[in-house]
Write a protein that holds these residues in place. Structure first.
Motif, mmCIF file in Angstrom:
data_model
loop_
_atom_site.group_PDB
_atom_site.id
_atom_site.type_symbol
_atom_site.label_atom_id
_atom_site.label_comp_id
_atom_site.label_asym_id
_atom_site.label_seq_id
_atom_site.Cartn_x
_atom_site.Cartn_y
_atom_site.Cartn_z
ATOM 1 N N LEU A 18 -11.112 6.685 -19.024
ATOM 2 C CA LEU A 18 -9.806 6.353 -18.457
ATOM 3 C C LEU A 18 -8.740 7.366 -18.874
ATOM 4 O O LEU A 18 -7.874 7.727 -18.073
ATOM 5 C CB LEU A 18 -9.398 4.936 -18.862
ATOM 6 N N VAL A 19 -8.806 7.823 -20.112
ATOM 7 C CA VAL A 19 -7.865 8.858 -20.571
ATOM 8 C C VAL A 19 -8.062 10.127 -19.760
ATOM 9 O O VAL A 19 -7.093 10.771 -19.342
ATOM 10 C CB VAL A 19 -8.053 9.118 -22.087
ATOM 11 N N GLU A 20 -9.297 10.498 -19.511
ATOM 12 C CA GLU A 20 -9.597 11.699 -18.728
ATOM 13 C C GLU A 20 -9.057 11.591 -17.310
ATOM 14 O O GLU A 20 -8.481 12.528 -16.775
ATOM 15 C CB GLU A 20 -11.107 11.935 -18.699
ATOM 16 N N LEU A 21 -9.224 10.445 -16.684
ATOM 17 C CA LEU A 21 -8.804 10.290 -15.295
ATOM 18 C C LEU A 21 -7.299 10.173 -15.115
ATOM 19 O O LEU A 21 -6.743 10.721 -14.164
ATOM 20 C CB LEU A 21 -9.468 9.054 -14.682
ATOM 21 N N PHE A 22 -6.626 9.456 -16.003
ATOM 22 C CA PHE A 22 -5.236 9.124 -15.751
ATOM 23 C C PHE A 22 -4.226 9.808 -16.651
ATOM 24 O O PHE A 22 -3.040 9.794 -16.347
ATOM 25 C CB PHE A 22 -5.040 7.599 -15.847
ATOM 26 N N VAL A 23 -4.638 10.391 -17.760
ATOM 27 C CA VAL A 23 -3.674 10.977 -18.694
ATOM 28 C C VAL A 23 -3.806 12.488 -18.771
ATOM 29 O O VAL A 23 -2.829 13.210 -18.627
ATOM 30 C CB VAL A 23 -3.816 10.346 -20.102
ATOM 31 N N ILE A 24 -5.008 12.979 -18.991
ATOM 32 C CA ILE A 24 -5.229 14.411 -19.190
ATOM 33 C C ILE A 24 -5.787 14.999 -17.899
ATOM 34 O O ILE A 24 -6.870 14.620 -17.460
ATOM 35 C CB ILE A 24 -6.215 14.652 -20.349
ATOM 36 N N LEU A 69 -12.301 1.066 -14.313
ATOM 37 C CA LEU A 69 -11.535 1.879 -13.370
ATOM 38 C C LEU A 69 -10.797 1.000 -12.364
ATOM 39 O O LEU A 69 -9.597 1.177 -12.122
ATOM 40 C CB LEU A 69 -12.465 2.852 -12.653
ATOM 41 N N ILE A 70 -11.485 0.038 -11.803
ATOM 42 C CA ILE A 70 -10.849 -0.880 -10.844
ATOM 43 C C ILE A 70 -9.779 -1.717 -11.533
ATOM 44 O O ILE A 70 -8.677 -1.888 -11.001
ATOM 45 C CB ILE A 70 -11.921 -1.777 -10.182
ATOM 46 N N TRP A 71 -10.067 -2.233 -12.710
ATOM 47 C CA TRP A 71 -9.082 -3.034 -13.452
ATOM 48 C C TRP A 71 -7.839 -2.222 -13.764
ATOM 49 O O TRP A 71 -6.722 -2.702 -13.597
ATOM 50 C CB TRP A 71 -9.706 -3.565 -14.739
ATOM 51 N N PHE A 72 -8.029 -0.982 -14.230
ATOM 52 C CA PHE A 72 -6.877 -0.146 -14.598
ATOM 53 C C PHE A 72 -6.036 0.209 -13.384
ATOM 54 O O PHE A 72 -4.815 0.249 -13.463
ATOM 55 C CB PHE A 72 -7.366 1.128 -15.298
ATOM 56 N N LEU A 78 -0.687 1.386 -14.568
ATOM 57 C CA LEU A 78 -0.597 2.605 -13.766
ATOM 58 C C LEU A 78 0.806 2.788 -13.207
ATOM 59 O O LEU A 78 1.285 3.917 -13.089
ATOM 60 C CB LEU A 78 -1.632 2.556 -12.640
ATOM 61 N N ASP A 79 1.486 1.704 -12.887
ATOM 62 C CA ASP A 79 2.867 1.790 -12.414
ATOM 63 C C ASP A 79 3.792 2.302 -13.507
ATOM 64 O O ASP A 79 4.771 2.995 -13.230
ATOM 65 C CB ASP A 79 3.359 0.428 -11.923
ATOM 66 N N LYS A 80 3.513 1.969 -14.747
ATOM 67 C CA LYS A 80 4.337 2.448 -15.857
ATOM 68 C C LYS A 80 4.143 3.938 -16.098
ATOM 69 O O LYS A 80 5.049 4.624 -16.546
ATOM 70 C CB LYS A 80 4.017 1.673 -17.132
ATOM 71 N N LEU A 81 2.954 4.450 -15.804
ATOM 72 C CA LEU A 81 2.665 5.861 -16.008
ATOM 73 C C LEU A 81 3.144 6.739 -14.850
ATOM 74 O O LEU A 81 3.343 7.935 -15.021
ATOM 75 C CB LEU A 81 1.161 6.070 -16.188
ATOM 76 N N ALA A 82 3.292 6.154 -13.667
ATOM 77 C CA ALA A 82 3.604 6.934 -12.467
ATOM 78 C C ALA A 82 5.059 7.383 -12.451
ATOM 79 O O ALA A 82 5.956 6.688 -12.937
ATOM 80 C CB ALA A 82 3.311 6.105 -11.226
ATOM 81 N N LEU A 83 5.270 8.553 -11.873
ATOM 82 C CA LEU A 83 6.630 9.054 -11.668
ATOM 83 C C LEU A 83 7.192 8.438 -10.395
ATOM 84 O O LEU A 83 6.536 8.435 -9.369
ATOM 85 C CB LEU A 83 6.614 10.583 -11.544
ATOM 86 N N LYS A 84 8.421 7.957 -10.462
ATOM 87 C CA LYS A 84 9.010 7.274 -9.319
ATOM 88 C C LYS A 84 10.295 7.923 -8.843
ATOM 89 O O LYS A 84 10.915 7.452 -7.922
ATOM 90 C CB LYS A 84 9.279 5.815 -9.668
ATOM 91 N N LYS A 85 10.710 8.999 -9.471
ATOM 92 C CA LYS A 85 11.974 9.620 -9.112
ATOM 93 C C LYS A 85 11.744 10.624 -7.991
ATOM 94 O O LYS A 85 10.852 11.450 -8.044
ATOM 95 C CB LYS A 85 12.573 10.326 -10.327
ATOM 96 N N ASP A 86 12.568 10.535 -6.969
ATOM 97 C CA ASP A 86 12.527 11.488 -5.872
ATOM 98 C C ASP A 86 13.456 12.654 -6.185
ATOM 99 O O ASP A 86 14.547 12.466 -6.709
ATOM 100 C CB ASP A 86 12.978 10.842 -4.555
ATOM 101 N N ILE A 87 13.024 13.834 -5.823
ATOM 102 C CA ILE A 87 13.857 15.017 -6.000
ATOM 103 C C ILE A 87 14.684 15.173 -4.728
ATOM 104 O O ILE A 87 14.148 15.424 -3.644
ATOM 105 C CB ILE A 87 12.994 16.271 -6.257
#
Length: 156
Positions: A18-24, A69-72, A78-87
């Protein structure tokens, strides 16, 4: 004791996966370590628990990786990790609006197709149609297309 070792290896593999897929991004030490953990857990199960224990471990490890993977992906993590700001900012092109075809200037950087030039006292990004031009070469604006200022070497 064998089941504890296998369980710890599978849990470590899932976390590293999970770290490999979503963080690094990219292939990193986490991904290689996850692969090593899951492979060794299955090897250990086949070697110490027999064929039945090995296949059970293989099934559990596959379900654990896919299930985590499905649970995460469905969790709010995942919403907390995602960027939500528009440029919504724009590049300042006011200097380029004052440039007209036929204006002369001097290149301030080497024009390796694209570079900067001083035209009418403003430094603007330009594109050379004559190929590579050295720094401090006299230039003339030949045309302006879609906000791109095309210049050529000025023959004085």
């Amino acid at each position: 004791m064998d089941i504890l070792i296998i369980t710890v290896l599978i849990i470590a593999a899932v976390i590293l996966f999970l770290v490999e897929l979503f963080v690094i991004p990219g292939i990193s030490l986490a991904g290689i370590s996850a692969l090593a953990c899951i492979l060794y857990a299955n090897y250990y199960a086949f070697a110490n628990l027999g064929m039945a224990g090995g296949f059970i471990t293989l099934g559990i490890s596959a379900v654990a990786c896919i299930g985590s993977l499905i649970w995460f992906m469905r969790s709010k993590m995942l919403d907390k990790l995602a960027l939500k700001k528009d440029i919504d900012s724009k590049v300042d092109r006011s200097a380029e609006k004052s440039v007209k075809v036929g204006d002369t200037g001097i290149s301030t950087t080497r024009l390796a197709q694209i570079g900067y030039a001083e035209i009418n006292g403003n430094i603007v990004e330009v594109r050379s149609i004559d190929g590579f031009l050295n720094e401090k070469t006299p230039i003339i604006v030949s045309r302006i297309t879609d906000g791109t200022i095309l210049v050529e070497k000025h023959k004085i």
